[in-house]
Design a protein around this motif. Structure first.
Motif, PDB file in Angstrom:
ATOM      1  N   VAL A   1      -2.427   1.253   3.106  1.00 30.38           N
ATOM      2  CA  VAL A   1      -3.418   2.252   2.685  1.00 30.38           C
ATOM      3  C   VAL A   1      -4.557   1.508   1.996  1.00 30.38           C
ATOM      4  O   VAL A   1      -4.341   0.475   1.351  1.00 30.38           O
ATOM      5  CB  VAL A   1      -2.772   3.303   1.750  1.00 30.38           C
ATOM      6  N   GLY A   2      -5.759   2.019   2.147  1.00 26.49           N
ATOM      7  CA  GLY A   2      -6.902   1.459   1.438  1.00 26.49           C
ATOM      8  C   GLY A   2      -6.689   1.618  -0.054  1.00 26.49           C
ATOM      9  O   GLY A   2      -5.689   2.190  -0.504  1.00 26.49           O
TER      10      GLY A   2
ATOM     11  N   TYR B   1      -7.726  10.324   7.833  1.00 27.85           N
ATOM     12  CA  TYR B   1      -7.047  10.286   6.542  1.00 27.85           C
ATOM     13  C   TYR B   1      -5.701   9.566   6.625  1.00 27.85           C
ATOM     14  O   TYR B   1      -4.875   9.880   7.476  1.00 27.85           O
ATOM     15  CB  TYR B   1      -6.839  11.710   6.008  1.00 27.85           C
ATOM     16  N   ASP B   2      -5.483   8.644   5.678  1.00 21.75           N
ATOM     17  CA  ASP B   2      -4.246   7.862   5.659  1.00 21.75           C
ATOM     18  C   ASP B   2      -3.002   8.687   5.341  1.00 21.75           C
ATOM     19  O   ASP B   2      -1.897   8.281   5.657  1.00 21.75           O
ATOM     20  CB  ASP B   2      -4.337   6.743   4.615  1.00 21.75           C
ATOM     21  N   PHE B   3      -3.188   9.825   4.702  1.00 24.33           N
ATOM     22  CA  PHE B   3      -2.027  10.593   4.265  1.00 24.33           C
ATOM     23  C   PHE B   3      -1.726  11.793   5.166  1.00 24.33           C
ATOM     24  O   PHE B   3      -0.925  12.645   4.826  1.00 24.33           O
ATOM     25  CB  PHE B   3      -2.208  11.041   2.807  1.00 24.33           C
TER      26      PHE B   3
ATOM     27  N   PRO C   1       6.108  11.464  13.473  1.00 25.88           N
ATOM     28  CA  PRO C   1       7.149  11.643  12.450  1.00 25.88           C
ATOM     29  C   PRO C   1       7.220  10.445  11.507  1.00 25.88           C
ATOM     30  O   PRO C   1       7.017   9.297  11.923  1.00 25.88           O
ATOM     31  CB  PRO C   1       8.433  11.763  13.268  1.00 25.88           C
ATOM     32  N   VAL C   2       7.478  10.734  10.245  1.00 26.28           N
ATOM     33  CA  VAL C   2       7.612   9.702   9.221  1.00 26.28           C
ATOM     34  C   VAL C   2       8.924   9.913   8.484  1.00 26.28           C
ATOM     35  O   VAL C   2       9.574  10.955   8.618  1.00 26.28           O
ATOM     36  CB  VAL C   2       6.426   9.738   8.219  1.00 26.28           C
ATOM     37  N   GLY C   3       9.285   8.918   7.690  1.00 30.16           N
ATOM     38  CA  GLY C   3      10.503   9.007   6.910  1.00 30.16           C
ATOM     39  C   GLY C   3      10.368   9.994   5.761  1.00 30.16           C
ATOM     40  O   GLY C   3       9.283  10.491   5.455  1.00 30.16           O
ATOM     41  N   LYS C   4      11.505  10.235   5.143  1.00 26.84           N
ATOM     42  CA  LYS C   4      11.507  11.141   3.990  1.00 26.84           C
ATOM     43  C   LYS C   4      10.599  10.607   2.890  1.00 26.84           C
ATOM     44  O   LYS C   4       9.942  11.376   2.201  1.00 26.84           O
ATOM     45  CB  LYS C   4      12.934  11.284   3.473  1.00 26.84           C
ATOM     46  N   TYR C   5      10.587   9.290   2.737  1.00 22.19           N
ATOM     47  CA  TYR C   5       9.723   8.655   1.748  1.00 22.19           C
ATOM     48  C   TYR C   5       8.714   7.772   2.465  1.00 22.19           C
ATOM     49  O   TYR C   5       9.105   6.838   3.168  1.00 22.19           O
ATOM     50  CB  TYR C   5      10.541   7.803   0.765  1.00 22.19           C
ATOM     51  N   CYS C   6       7.433   8.067   2.277  1.00 20.40           N
ATOM     52  CA  CYS C   6       6.363   7.246   2.866  1.00 20.40           C
ATOM     53  C   CYS C   6       5.877   6.256   1.823  1.00 20.40           C
ATOM     54  O   CYS C   6       5.353   6.662   0.786  1.00 20.40           O
ATOM     55  CB  CYS C   6       5.205   8.115   3.329  1.00 20.40           C
TER      56      CYS C   6
END
Length: 164
Positions: A119-120, A64-66, A71-76
């Motif tokens: 993302v697809g 799954y892409d989400f 770790p990711v930023g506050k806004y993806c």
């Protein structure tokens, strides 16, 4: 470990489900929300809740892409790379955001504010080229529209690395 309140809700849903595996995505999202991403501890915790192996959770998480395994930023920022967005030059959107934020695709800004991911198809072909930021749709995108969105998000609440 997830808060007891969240665990109780998930356990209750798992108990009344014929096939707990069906709740894997919901459990992974709950874990991701708590930890900020699906770290190894979260994978173990999810496997325990669903009576699956950690490998099975890993397989689902990487599909799954989400679901984020790092770790990711506050806004993806998920820039759509579906066929229609390709036709509307999604690559220029990726290049513009990458240059604007000074991060490569898959990268996170130094301040931890933004992560840029592909993302697809997101299903908003009438808004092409489009992107989702934390689930919110933006499109059709122009450099001016992108600048406005990024400024709005930066001004909204300056990120702190610990605030992710």
């Amino acid at each position: 470990m997830l808060p007891e309140e969240t665990l109780d809700v998930l356990r209750q849903k798992i108990t009344i489900t014929d096939h707990p595996r069906e709740l894997a995505v919901e459990v992974m999202f709950a874990l991701q929300k708590h930890y900020g991403y699906l770290n190894d501890e979260a994978v173990q915790e999810g496997a325990g809740l669903l009576n699956l192996s950690p490998l099975e959770i890993e397989e689902l998480a990487t599909f799954y892409d989400f679901i984020y395994r790092r770790p990711v930023g506050k806004y993806c920022i998920h820039v759509c790379d579906g066929t229609v967005c390709w036709m509307f030059n999604h690559q220029s959107v990726l290049d513009y955001i990458s240059q604007k934020l000074d991060i490569p695709l898959g990268g996170t800004t130094e301040d931890g504010c933004f992560t840029l991911l592909p993302v697809g198809c997101i299903g908003y072909c009438d808004q092409a080229p489009a992107m989702l930021i934390n689930g919110n749709l933006y499109g059709p995108l122009t450099p001016e529209a992108i600048d406005a969105v990024l400024k709005e998000l930066r001004d909204k609440q300056p990120p702190q690395k610990e605030d992710r």
